[in-house]
Design a protein around this motif. Structure first.
Motif: not given
Length: 310
Positions: A250-259
């Motif tokens: 499982f892998g991702v790129r972090f692209t935008s913050p979540v609140k």
């Protein structure tokens, strides 16, 4: 002049790690486990979420709340690199490859073995890629983790540079000619970061509104690895009928913050067969509340259950 190639392959001191059944349950709640997901939270018939090891770099073998600043301080400089300041770093990517099922409690003697596996310099800063292996007391590897950190504004030689000796599986492009095979919606709670931080990441950015405002976010933001866990948990439920042991990569790129309180939607496509009887999946996770993609370049290898798609 800095010899950036000296950093690639540099091995840091092994880090002692540990966890208990309570830690496993706390993590599951921190990534949104619900009351009907007893396989994640009820210790009579359960299995740990396979993404749990991503917290161990911060948690280590601590059993209580720790000071975030102390965690970042005191590390030895990496040969060949300029000074890397922790107040100008962004978590870029994260992935995990599960090699053996994680026990529900570690006991003593487990460790993370860490090395720098890639260095890149561009006009915006320096990217450091790290590989971590989770080892039991006998040296058996249970999971392999890859992450990248982007040090904004840091300069070495001012020239483009890139060297990598190991990397995580890369995501295939999202199919543009068909709808997703699976769609998973889930809502974080306003208290989500308060729960997730108990897994070891006590960065004040995730609890102190003043810190969030000072860094330009307007308020606190959710840990990126909590969103990471939300997406993994959702795909396990939809693709593998809730079997945590089915997720292998499982892998991702972090692209935008979540609140905290935002709603997330993971859209996933089957893109081919994976190794060892798994299905390869490409996905993105959207923040429905903000309208932005929170997790991009998603890749997962999952053993699918006999269950119809959308």
């Amino acid at each position: 002049m800095y010899d950036l190639s000296r950093a690639v392959g540099y091995k840091t001191v092994d880090q002692s790690v540990s966890w208990t059944r309570k830690d496993i349950i706390t993590y599951a709640l921190g990534v949104g486990a619900k009351k009907n997901e007893l396989s994640l939270v009820y210790d009579k018939a359960w299995a740990p979420l396979p993404t749990y090891p991503v917290v161990l770099g911060f948690k280590g073998d601590d059993t209580d709340v720790s000071f975030f600043a102390r965690k970042l301080a005191g590390g030895k400089p990496i040969p060949g690199l300029p000074e890397l300041k922790s107040d100008r770093v962004v978590h870029g990517t994260q992935s995990i490859e599960v090699l053996k099922d994680l026990p529900v409690a570690s006991g003593p003697g487990w460790k993370l073995s860490n090395r720098v596996c890639g260095v890149h310099e561009n006009k915006s800063g320096i990217i450091i890629e790290r590989e971590s292996s989770l080892l039991d007391p006998q040296g058996t590897v249970y999971a392999r983790l890859f992450s990248s950190s982007f040090y904004l504004g840091v300069k070495a030689n001012g020239d483009k540079f890139s060297k990598v000796i190991a990397s995580a599986p890369q995501a295939k492009p999202i199919p543009k000619d068909r709808k997703p095979d699976w769609v998973v919606r889930d809502k974080t709670t306003p208290e989500q970061a308060l729960i997730y931080r108990l897994s070891g990441d006590y960065n004040p950015l995730h609890i102190d509104p003043a810190m969030g405002k000072a860094l330009g976010f307007g308020d606190v933001i959710l840990h990126g690895l909590s969103s990471f866990g939300f997406a993994a948990r959702g795909l396990i439920q939809e693709v593998a009928n809730g079997d945590p042991r089915a997720l292998k990569v499982f892998g991702v790129r972090f692209t935008s913050p979540v609140k905290p309180g935002d709603e997330l939607e993971t859209q996933a496509w089957e893109v081919g067969p994976g190794p060892n009887g798994t299905t390869e999946i490409a996905f993105i996770t959207k923040d429905v509340t903000s309208g932005k993609v929170a997790l991009g370049n998603g890749v997962a290898f999952i053993k699918t259950a006999e269950k119809s798609k959308l």
